[in-house]
Design an enzyme around this catalytic site. Structure first.
Site, PDB file in Angstrom:
ATOM      1  N   THR A 184       0.906  -1.139   0.000  1.00 12.61           N
ATOM      2  CA  THR A 184       0.000   0.000   0.000  1.00 12.61           C
ATOM      3  C   THR A 184       0.943   1.186   0.000  1.00 12.61           C
ATOM      4  O   THR A 184       2.093   1.041   0.406  1.00 12.61           O
ATOM      5  CB  THR A 184      -0.828   0.056   1.312  1.00 12.61           C
ATOM      6  OG1 THR A 184      -1.548  -1.155   1.470  1.00 12.61           O
ATOM      7  CG2 THR A 184      -1.811   1.207   1.320  1.00 12.61           C
ATOM      8  N   THR A 186      -0.907   0.381   6.333  1.00  7.49           N
ATOM      9  CA  THR A 186      -0.535  -0.552   5.273  1.00  7.49           C
ATOM     10  C   THR A 186      -0.539  -1.952   5.855  1.00  7.49           C
ATOM     11  O   THR A 186      -0.008  -2.166   6.944  1.00  7.49           O
ATOM     12  CB  THR A 186       0.848  -0.234   4.682  1.00  7.49           C
ATOM     13  OG1 THR A 186       1.240  -1.308   3.821  1.00  7.49           O
ATOM     14  CG2 THR A 186       1.905  -0.037   5.747  1.00  7.49           C
TER      15      THR A 186
HETATM   16  N1  GLY Z   1      -3.983  -2.635   2.777  1.00 10.52           N
HETATM   17  C1  GLY Z   1      -4.252  -2.884   1.444  1.00 10.52           C
HETATM   18  C2  GLY Z   1      -5.258  -3.906   1.201  1.00 10.52           C
HETATM   19  O1  GLY Z   1      -5.450  -4.802   2.004  1.00 10.52           O
HETATM   20  O2  GLY Z   1      -5.898  -3.854   0.185  1.00 10.52           O
END
Ligand code: GLY
Length: 313
Positions: free
Chosen positions: A182, A233
């Protein structure tokens, strides 16, 4: 009281084991990219730009770098397609914009910003988000723009394993390349305003239509001038179940914590309640910066109170 007249900015590019950074050339590429992006954020803020402008600018650059799982570096889903999620939030008035499940958009964070400023809504998804993008003349990119050889190989590996994996996956430490991809940015500007942005391609081989935490206000992103700005993230389902970003904000609002103690408390809660996998960057209403993660590493960096630029794993 906010320390008006100073600024802070933080960015991240994903969390995980990141064993690939044991290769020094890869490590240098990550760190140089973060340093360049943070310096750009510094320029925006010192020239009087808002926290919102700074996080949009930094998130755009992170999306443009194929090293990171967002924008042109996005991972592929089970259908071999890119479906991206992004959100941006302004701590001044809690205004926000988000998009989910969008394809072909060069910079989903800019589309999220348009949803915030040019629509009556907070979140648009899929086809509706694309129609809105066209009405705002937000640029689209050809499919080839997103299909990096690394992402195609990752999808093939995931399909061969019959599994859904995160960008640079592997929850065990044996994995070569565990990373929960992310990108995100949080900022505190010279006027004392906070903002946050988060953007992602999600999880390799994810189900068509799966949406993670990144575009969900309070889960993967949150900003409130009364508390802090947060970008997470990690494994999105863990962050949604714990309403993670808002939980950190609430520690500040209700228990008088600062960025450091609230981040510590949030990570402890994430780990204790759902064995959450990932990390977070936080800047509080006084411009203090903090980060935390449950994984081996998180690619991140910061400039606190206009000081030196720090980048690390
Ligand atoms: N944190 C990114 C996702 O799980 O899509």
């Amino acid at each position: 009281m906010a320390r008006i007249g100073t600024y802070s900015i933080m960015v991240h590019g994903g969390a995980g084991a990141l064993n690939n950074v044991n290769d020094s050339r890869t490590a240098v590429r990550y760190l140089e990219s973060l340093r360049r992006i943070l310096e750009h954020g510094r320029d925006v803020l010192t020239l009087g730009g808002s926290a919102l402008q700074a996080v949009e600018a930094c998130a755009t650059l992170l999306e443009d770098d194929p090293l990171f799982n967002a924008g042109c570096g996005s991972v592929l889903n089970e259908a071999g397609k890119v479906e991206m999620d992004a959100a941006i939030m302004n701590g001044h008035d809690l205004s926000a914009g988000a998009v989910a499940g969008v394809s072909d958009i060069t910079n989903p964070i800019q589309l999220a910003r348009r949803v915030m400023s040019h629509s009556k809504h907070v979140m648009l998804v899929g086809e509706g988000a694309l129609r809105f993008a066209d009405s705002c003349e937000i640029p689209r990119a050809p499919k080839e723009y997103f299909f990096t050889p690394q992402r195609v190989a990752q999808l093939e590996e995931a399909r061969a394993k019959g599994s859904m994996i995160l960008d640079h996956d592997g929850t065990d430490e044996q994995s070569d390349d565990q990373k929960y991809g992310t990108i995100g940015a949080v900022a505190f500007d010279l006027q004392g305003n906070l903002a946050a942005a988060t953007s992602t391609g999600g999880i390799v081989n994810k189900r068509l239509g799966r949406v993670g935490d990144s575009p969900i206000l309070g889960a993967g992103v949150y900003a409130d001038n009364e508390t802090c700005a947060v970008s997470a993230t990690g494994y999105g389902e863990d962050f949604m179940r714990t309403v993670f970003a808002k939980t950190i904000s609430d520690y500040i609002a209700m228990q008088g914590m600062n960025a450091g103690t609230a981040t510590h408390a949030g990570i402890e809660y994430l780990q204790r309640r759902v064995h959450g996998r990932g990390g977070v960057i936080v800047v509080d209403r006084q411009g203090n910066c903090a980060s935390g993660f449950t994984t081996k590493r998180m690619i991140h960096g910061w400039i606190e109170h206009g000081g030196s630029t720090v980048v690390r794993f």
